[in-house]
Design a protein around this motif. Structure first.
Motif: not given
Length: 84
Positions: A47-54, A57-60, A63-66
């Motif tokens: 889920l984190i990696r999917t969010h990083l791809t697609f 939201d800059a804040q999310m 956060y996902a990258a961290s």
């Protein structure tokens, strides 16, 4: 008369699903803990990696990258345990 307010989790409180998972993990040990931990971390990392791809939201995204390297490292360590 005054109203009674329901106690709401504070901004630093984990969502109820996370609290339930934490409670469940706290009752396990050994191989049972390892198996459950891996079972929940694989989809989390996906889920984190999917969010990083697609994600948009800059804040999310920040956060996902961290948290991505932390979650990935913990999953990798769990997978390296004996019996896996």
């Amino acid at each position: 008369m005054g109203r009674t307010l329901r106690r709401q989790p504070g901004p630093g409180s984990p969502p109820s699903a996370s609290r339930l998972l934490g409670n469940k993990l706290a009752t396990l040990s050994g191989a049972a803990f390892d198996a459950e931990y891996k079972k929940v971390r694989r989809p989390s990392l996906h889920l984190i990696r999917t969010h990083l791809t697609f994600g948009q939201d800059a804040q999310m995204l920040a956060y996902a990258a961290s948290i991505e390297p932390v979650v990935a490292t913990y999953l990798q360590m769990a997978q390296a345990l004996p019996g896996n």
